[in-house]
Enzyme design. Structure first.
Site, PDB file in Angstrom:
ATOM      1  CB  ALA A   1       3.650 -20.282 -14.532  1.00  0.00           C
ATOM      2  CG  ASN A   2       0.106 -18.912 -11.394  1.00  0.00           C
ATOM      3  OD1 ASN A   2       0.325 -19.182 -10.360  1.00  0.00           O
ATOM      4  ND2 ASN A   2      -1.088 -19.371 -12.208  1.00  0.00           N
ATOM      5  NE  ARG A   3       5.764 -13.992  -8.388  1.00  0.00           N
ATOM      6  CZ  ARG A   3       7.149 -14.174  -8.830  1.00  0.00           C
ATOM      7  NH1 ARG A   3       8.258 -14.936  -9.348  1.00  0.00           N
ATOM      8  NH2 ARG A   3       7.985 -12.711 -10.196  1.00  0.00           N
TER       9      ARG A   3
ATOM     10  CB  ALA B   1      -3.176 -19.744  -9.023  1.00  0.00           C
TER      11      ALA B   1
END
Ligand code: C5P
Length: 410
Positions: free
Chosen positions: A219-221, A285
């Protein structure tokens, strides 16, 4: 909490009916009284006995039931609640709602009601994307009905993937809670009228989750705050908004059609199904890579302590596919460029490669606090110029962007 609230749940005939049992359980847990109506189709999937055991109130199934009519009557059923929730809503029931048909108890109650109605569609992806269903979706919204979902994912009955899965019971319960907090029992919010009335705006938001095995993912932030704020600002400006969201903590913006997805592939399929649109704003994102072969079982530790070797493949670029779409490119395509170095140079490259009209570039180095934070400092690039915006809250960035879009399309 939904203490003392009364929800009338209409269950129509789809495999997702089994999820409405969990919805009843959740609503009751939060203090809500639930009365259920089941169509004859719904009774092919779950029984009134099971539903009644969970609601602890009689389940209504017949329009011409003498006992029920003497006791409550379909008109009182339509009025004596704070909200009607149709979950699952089949394509057929939605079509009937649009045309005001009233040939069974569920449709008669829906037609006789003047309280807010939340609709949770569930159907095969082909039925969902059929222009007839999409016309009905637009008509329901115009009539002031609220929609939640459908989500993207695998269909229970056919194993096919696409947009059409009913929103999860917890999502429906959250939506009921936020609607009941914001609407008085007898007033349905009218759709706002504004400079983007009549326009369809397609927005992506949040991260994507790319599975490694059934329990792990990459995942990403991204928090989804900026994309969701843009969706809310577009609704306020009168637009019809489709928001395709990755997994986020943000509540669904009221008035937007929200499709929840997990992976980049699901996001691309949801975006493609939502076309045509006047404007696309791709704020998600999206993960650049996914694991090449996803393990169907949890990867176990190796007895020798050797970590697993993961190999990656590139994900589809959603912005590029919309910006370079052969026949359904929106009139205005907007992307973001979150960079930690060479901001302008990288953003300019993206503008060209991805076929975007505008790129909103921002510096997301950890010291800026932008990722997950509440403010954003934007440089807006177009083919002609660069516009520097001051540091603004994400809500103000959203409003400024929507104002600029409205001025451009005017
Ligand atoms: O290449 P990069 O991820 O930095 O580009 C950012 C822009 O491209 C954003 O607007 C993002 O939503 C979009 N994007 C996309 N699909 C991808 C990667 C990025 O839509 N696979």
């Amino acid at each position: 909490m939904l203490t003392d609230k009364r929800v009338l749940l209409i269950i129509s005939g789809g495999i997702a009916a089994y999820k409405s049992l969990d919805l009843v359980r959740r609503l009751r847990q939060s203090g809500c009284t639930v009365t259920a109506i089941m169509t004859s189709g719904a009774q092919q999937f779950i029984t009134p006995l099971a539903v009644g055991a969970l609601t602890a109130t009689p389940v209504y199934t017949e329009l011409f039931d003498r006992e029920a009519e003497q006791d409550v009557g379909h008109i009182r059923l339509a009025r004596d609640h704070d909200m009607i929730v149709v979950a699952p809503a089949t394509a057929d029931l939605m079509a009937k709602m649009c045309h005001g048909l009233a040939d069974d108890l569920a449709t008669a109650v829906l037609l006789a009601s003047d309280i807010p109605i939340l609709v949770a569609p569930a159907m095969n992806p082909k039925m969902w994307s059929n222009p007839a269903t999409q016309r009905n979706v637009a008509c329901l919204k115009e009539d002031g009905k609220f929609l939640i979902g459908p989500n993207s994912g695998e269909m229970a009955e056919s194993g096919e993937s696409g947009v059409g899965r009913m929103a999860e019971p917890f999502e429906i319960a959250d939506a009921i809670e936020s609607h009941l907090a914001e609407t008085t029992p007898t007033v349905v919010d009218p759709l706002p009228v504004g400079p983007l009335s009549g326009r369809h705006i397609l927005i992506t938001s949040g991260p994507t989750h790319e599975p490694i095995d059934p329990v792990r993912y990459i995942a990403n932030r991204s928090s989804g705050k900026q994309g969701h704020a843009i969706a809310a600002a577009a609704v306020a400006a009168g637009a019809r908004v489709t928001l395709i969201s990755g997994p986020v903590e943000q509540p669904d913006p009221i008035g937007a059609s929200v499709i929840h997805v997990q992976t980049a592939a699901e996001m691309l399929s949801a975006v493609s199904s939502a076309l045509p649109a006047d404007v696309a704003i791709m704020a998600a994102a999206v993960a650049d890579w996914r694991v090449a072969s996803q393990d169907s079982n949890k990867i176990k530790k190796d007895a020798n302590g050797a970590p697993p070797a993961l190999s990656f493949v590139e994900n589809p670029d959603i912005l590029a596919s919309i910006g370079n779409h052969p026949d359904q490119r929106p009139a205005l395509v907007v992307g973001f460029a979150a960079e930690t170095q060479n901001l302008l140079e990288n953003a300019r490259g993206k503008l060209q490669r991805k076929g975007a009209d505008w790129i909103l570039a921002n510096d997301v180095s950890p010291e800026t606090g932008i990722m997950g934070g509440d403010t954003n400092t934007i440089r807006l690039l177009s083919a002609e110029k660069v516009e520097d915006w001051p540091s603004l809250s994400k809500d103000d960035v959203a409003r400024r962007l929507i104002d600029k879009i409205a001025a451009t399309l005017a």
